[in-house]
Design a protein around this motif. Structure first.
Motif, short mmCIF file in Angstrom:
data_model
loop_
_atom_site.label_atom_id
_atom_site.label_comp_id
_atom_site.label_asym_id
_atom_site.label_seq_id
_atom_site.Cartn_x
_atom_site.Cartn_y
_atom_site.Cartn_z
N VAL A 268 5.50 -84.43 -33.02
CA VAL A 268 5.28 -84.76 -34.43
C VAL A 268 4.27 -85.89 -34.51
CG1 VAL A 268 6.35 -85.51 -36.59
CG2 VAL A 268 7.65 -84.08 -34.99
N ASN A 269 3.22 -85.66 -35.31
CA ASN A 269 2.18 -86.68 -35.48
C ASN A 269 2.35 -87.39 -36.82
OD1 ASN A 269 1.21 -85.62 -33.15
ND2 ASN A 269 -0.74 -84.92 -33.98
N CYS A 270 2.23 -88.71 -36.82
CA CYS A 270 2.23 -89.48 -38.07
C CYS A 270 0.89 -89.29 -38.76
CB CYS A 270 2.48 -90.96 -37.79
SG CYS A 270 2.33 -91.99 -39.27
N HIS A 271 0.92 -88.83 -40.01
CA HIS A 271 -0.32 -88.64 -40.79
C HIS A 271 -1.11 -89.93 -40.91
CE1 HIS A 271 -0.03 -84.52 -41.99
NE2 HIS A 271 1.11 -84.67 -42.66
N PHE A 272 -0.38 -91.04 -41.06
CA PHE A 272 -1.04 -92.30 -41.41
C PHE A 272 -1.73 -92.97 -40.22
CE2 PHE A 272 1.97 -91.93 -44.95
CZ PHE A 272 1.12 -92.19 -46.01
N CYS A 273 -1.09 -92.97 -39.06
CA CYS A 273 -1.66 -93.72 -37.93
C CYS A 273 -1.95 -92.88 -36.70
CB CYS A 273 -0.74 -94.89 -37.56
SG CYS A 273 0.82 -94.36 -36.83
N GLY A 274 -1.57 -91.59 -36.75
CA GLY A 274 -1.89 -90.71 -35.64
C GLY A 274 -0.97 -90.81 -34.45
N THR A 275 0.06 -91.66 -34.51
CA THR A 275 0.99 -91.79 -33.38
C THR A 275 1.72 -90.47 -33.15
OG1 THR A 275 1.32 -94.14 -33.85
CG2 THR A 275 2.97 -93.06 -32.48
N LYS A 276 1.82 -90.06 -31.88
CA LYS A 276 2.48 -88.81 -31.52
C LYS A 276 3.90 -89.11 -31.02
CE LYS A 276 -1.71 -86.28 -30.19
NZ LYS A 276 -2.69 -87.20 -30.79
N TYR A 277 4.87 -88.40 -31.58
CA TYR A 277 6.26 -88.54 -31.16
C TYR A 277 6.72 -87.23 -30.53
CZ TYR A 277 6.32 -92.82 -33.93
OH TYR A 277 6.05 -94.07 -34.44
N HIS A 278 7.24 -87.35 -29.30
CA HIS A 278 7.64 -86.18 -28.52
C HIS A 278 9.16 -86.04 -28.53
CE1 HIS A 278 6.90 -83.08 -25.49
NE2 HIS A 278 7.97 -83.54 -24.84
N PHE A 279 9.66 -84.83 -28.80
CA PHE A 279 11.10 -84.58 -28.83
C PHE A 279 11.42 -83.38 -27.95
CE2 PHE A 279 10.13 -86.75 -32.77
CZ PHE A 279 11.15 -87.68 -32.87
N THR A 280 12.30 -83.59 -26.96
CA THR A 280 12.76 -82.49 -26.10
C THR A 280 13.83 -81.69 -26.84
OG1 THR A 280 14.53 -83.80 -25.12
CG2 THR A 280 12.35 -83.93 -24.06
N VAL A 281 14.21 -80.58 -26.26
CA VAL A 281 15.29 -79.77 -26.86
C VAL A 281 16.58 -80.59 -26.92
CG1 VAL A 281 16.69 -77.67 -26.59
CG2 VAL A 281 14.23 -77.61 -26.08
N ASP A 282 16.84 -81.37 -25.88
CA ASP A 282 18.04 -82.23 -25.90
C ASP A 282 17.96 -83.26 -27.02
OD1 ASP A 282 19.24 -80.95 -23.80
OD2 ASP A 282 18.49 -82.33 -22.26
N ASP A 283 16.76 -83.80 -27.27
CA ASP A 283 16.58 -84.73 -28.40
C ASP A 283 16.93 -84.04 -29.71
OD1 ASP A 283 15.66 -86.80 -26.78
OD2 ASP A 283 13.55 -86.21 -26.98
N LEU A 284 16.45 -82.81 -29.87
CA LEU A 284 16.70 -82.05 -31.11
C LEU A 284 18.19 -81.78 -31.27
CD1 LEU A 284 13.73 -79.50 -30.96
CD2 LEU A 284 13.90 -81.55 -32.40
N LYS A 285 18.87 -81.47 -30.17
CA LYS A 285 20.32 -81.25 -30.23
C LYS A 285 21.05 -82.51 -30.66
CE LYS A 285 20.54 -77.59 -26.72
NZ LYS A 285 20.91 -77.26 -25.32
N ALA A 286 20.61 -83.67 -30.14
CA ALA A 286 21.23 -84.95 -30.50
C ALA A 286 20.99 -85.25 -31.98
CB ALA A 286 20.64 -86.06 -29.64
N ILE A 287 19.79 -84.97 -32.47
CA ILE A 287 19.49 -85.20 -33.89
C ILE A 287 20.39 -84.33 -34.78
CG2 ILE A 287 17.72 -84.91 -35.70
CD1 ILE A 287 15.62 -85.58 -33.49
N SER A 288 20.57 -83.07 -34.38
CA SER A 288 21.39 -82.16 -35.20
C SER A 288 22.85 -82.63 -35.27
CB SER A 288 21.31 -80.73 -34.64
OG SER A 288 21.96 -80.66 -33.38
N VAL A 289 23.30 -83.33 -34.22
CA VAL A 289 24.68 -83.83 -34.18
C VAL A 289 24.81 -85.15 -34.97
CG1 VAL A 289 26.50 -84.76 -32.69
CG2 VAL A 289 25.25 -82.68 -32.01
N ASN A 290 23.80 -86.03 -34.81
CA ASN A 290 23.90 -87.40 -35.33
C ASN A 290 23.61 -87.53 -36.82
OD1 ASN A 290 24.58 -88.38 -32.80
ND2 ASN A 290 22.44 -88.76 -32.21
N TYR A 291 22.88 -86.55 -37.38
CA TYR A 291 22.50 -86.71 -38.79
C TYR A 291 23.19 -85.67 -39.66
CZ TYR A 291 18.86 -89.97 -37.34
OH TYR A 291 18.19 -91.05 -36.82
#
Length: 291
Positions: A268-291
């Protein structure tokens, strides 16, 4: 020299004024977004205006957004600023190249074409204030001048400019906003108009090594100019991985499940500053549980 804004009054508070030098933040935006010269000029102008208008906000959590949606090849710009003059922004099509305008300048008006300028002020109320006006020239300074007159009934003179080096880096950037209070006398208005009509461009003034203080001095020096304060301004993005996680979570459970089932990491890229954020499948699984 650091970028900064000067805030001032003149003529017994009949005039309020802001002036800024913004070369560093305009150059940072150019380098982050790899903007063409005309896109750099457009974004640099709107960032400068956003920084000065942000400094007009009263509350520490107040946020200002300037958004242009247009039919020109650039398609639009978005700039956000807070009351401390931290500002960020991006251009929808940073690669746009155009020949110079008939007077040999970067053709910002041609890049924008016709469209709508929105000014959104989030001041912690239930709903943000939204003012919208049509673009009158696409040159941004004139469009904001029209916005202040039409939406806020504040007669204003706005100058914004970005001057490029031959290597397409930013050489100068800055601007001013001069506004008349409702009780301004007619004689003062006429005097100010004459001064402004004979004023060189903002980039000419900056190139002559004028500071924001001296630029206001040229315009308002014989009208009882009082410098109130100065404040630094900079390109600043407050994005974090946690904020991006919340944004991903907000897309909904069905979409989250589809991303996880794809079994591929995402970026995922930030529109404003161009910073790239990388998320693995495990990260996505954790997000789906935590939020």
């Amino acid at each position: 020299m650091k970028d900064y804004i000067v805030r001032a009054t003149a003529a017994d508070n009949q005039i309020r004024a802001f002036a800024a030098t913004t070369r560093n933040l305009a150059e940072h935006a150019r380098s982050v977004h790899n903007t063409s010269p005309v896109a750099t000029a457009a974004l640099g102008r709107l960032l400068t205006a956003g920084a000065m208008m942000g400094s007009m906000m009263k509350g520490t959590d107040d946020l200002l957004t300037l958004q242009i949606k247009c039919d020109g090849p650039i398609k639009g710009l978005t700039v956000t600023a807070d009351s401390m003059a931290n500002v960020k922004g991006y251009v929808y099509h940073p690669e746009v190249m155009l020949p110079p305008s008939p007077i040999g300048k970067l053709d910002v008006g041609g890049a924008l074409g016709t469209g709508i300028l929105s000014v959104i002020k989030d001041m912690g109320l239930k709903e943000p204030y939204v003012g919208q006006t049509e673009l009158v020239s696409g040159e941004i300074a004139e469009d904001l001048t029209y916005y202040f007159a039409a939406s806020e009934q504040v007669p204003s003179s706005i100058a914004l400019g970005v001057l490029m080096n031959k290597d397409n880096t930013v050489r100068q950037a800055g601007g001013f906003i001069i506004q008349l209070m409702p009780f301004a006398e007619e004689e003062l208005i006429e005097k100010l108009e004459k001064k402004l009509n004979n004023l060189p461009s903002i980039t000419t003034l900056l190139e002559a090594e004028n500071t924001p203080e001296s630029i206001l001095g040229i315009v308002l020096g014989d009208m009882g100019l009082t410098i109130l304060d100065t404040m630094e301004t900079s390109f600043y993005c407050n994005c974090t991985k946690e904020r991006v996680e919340k944004a991903i979570a907000s897309i909904g459970r069905k979409e989250m499940k589809e991303m996880i089932d794809d079994n591929e990491s995402i970026e995922v890229n930030c529109h404003f500053c161009g910073t790239k954020y990388h998320f693995t499948v495990d990260d996505l699984k954790a997000i789906s549980v935590n939020y």
